[in-house]
Design an enzyme around this catalytic site. Structure first.
Site, PDB file in Angstrom:
ATOM      1  N   TYR A   6      36.307  45.694  47.511  1.00  0.00           N
ATOM      2  CA  TYR A   6      36.962  44.449  47.898  1.00  0.00           C
ATOM      3  C   TYR A   6      36.238  43.803  49.082  1.00  0.00           C
ATOM      4  CZ  TYR A   6      40.895  41.268  48.665  1.00  0.00           C
ATOM      5  OH  TYR A   6      41.677  40.148  48.789  1.00  0.00           O
ATOM      6  N   LYS A  24      34.372  40.050  49.043  1.00  0.00           N
ATOM      7  CA  LYS A  24      34.817  38.945  49.887  1.00  0.00           C
ATOM      8  C   LYS A  24      33.765  38.559  50.928  1.00  0.00           C
ATOM      9  CE  LYS A  24      38.651  38.436  47.724  1.00  0.00           C
ATOM     10  NZ  LYS A  24      38.896  37.202  46.922  1.00  0.00           N
TER      11      LYS A  24
END
Length: 299
Positions: free
Chosen positions: A170, A174
């Protein structure tokens, strides 16, 4: 980065008012909140989602609540051809390129250290969280640049700079969205097209439920969302207002600012502190929650 850029008022436009907008992941969470807020500002929205039924629900909400025209479309943002079809459909609906593109679709993933994650999860999450935004920017940016107006909002996360243990996939996805947005903003400077990247911490959405997150991490994230998370409606309004004011970074919560400043000024101490937290917080079991892999929701 961003404390001043996110907070100081800048002379603004009304770019998001009356926009002809494409929103991915519009079937729930921040994506749905973006679609509803754009409609409230007099805009017309093409709501794209991998779950067409959810997109239809968003359209029904827009029509019932705001009396505005809206459209629903299936789109798997990890597939380039789907995003190309989305762009073509937007031009048919709007009679030209959209004036606002919000690359929001994303999934949650976490709970395992690097080395235990497995390449399948890397490919799945990066395909949506990073490649989905790459597809959106690569396909829509030339159209907006040629038109000489409009805006692109990419949904990243404070995870892109917070680098929390157990969240490598993640975090990487991002961080990539942040870097892409910064580069695109420089490339589009002076073109009439503005770029904004949203970096929230916890937002009250279903991203944990619809992602691949270990059970202990999921319980912790659910608790933090419940007690400290902002509503998606508040995040959407703040982001659209910031975009109108020409801001590149949007960090809607104070904890995101605190993390950024701590990491920037005390990087070694910050990394050590994360290591301590990683040792004392509950660890996930080896199995992620079993949830639909098709879910692409606001993050």
């Amino acid at each position: 980065m961003g404390l001043l850029d996110s907070v100081l008022p800048v002379f603004g436009s009304r770019r998001t008012h009356g926009a002809q907008a494409v929103v991915t992941g519009a079937g729930s969470g921040i994506g749905r909140a973006f679609a509803l807020e754009i409609a409230a500002r007099g805009g017309e929205v093409l709501c794209a989602d991998i779950d067409k039924d959810r997109a239809d629900e968003t359209v029904a909400l827009i029509e019932r609540t705001h009396g505005r025209t809206a459209h629903a479309m299936f789109c798997d943002v990890s597939r380039r051809e789907d995003v190309e079809t989305l762009a073509a459909q937007a031009e048919l609906i709007f009679g030209g390129p959209p004036t606002l593109v919000i690359n929001n679709a994303g999934v949650g993933i976490g709970g395992k250290p690097v080395g235990d994650i497995g390449f399948a999860d890397w490919q799945w999450a990066l395909g949506i969280n990073l490649w989905g935004v790459v597809h959106g920017c690569e396909i829509f940016a030339p159209r907006l640049r040629a038109a000489g107006r409009g805006g692109i909002i990419n949904v990243a996360s404070a995870a892109g700079f917070a680098a929390a243990p157990g969240m490598a996939v993640y975090n990487v996805s991002k961080a990539g969205v942040m870097s892409l947005s910064e580069t695109l903003a420089a490339e589009l400077s002076g073109s009439g097209v503005a770029v904004t990247v949203l970096c929230p911490t916890f937002v009250k959405t279903n991203v944990v439920r619809d992602g691949r997150i270990g059970s202990a991490s999921s319980r912790l994230a659910d608790s933090l969302m419940r007690w400290t998370g902002f509503s998606p409606e508040r995040v959407a309004r703040t982001t659209l207002d910031s975009h109108d004011h020409g801001r590149l970074y949007v960090l809607p919560q104070l904890d995101a600012h605190a993390v950024w400043l701590l990491k920037r000024h005390f990087p070694a101490l910050y990394a050590h502190g994360l290591g301590v937290l990683n040792r004392v917080l509950p660890q996930s079991d080896s199995s992620p929650q079993t949830t639909p892999s098709i879910a692409q929701t606001g993050v």
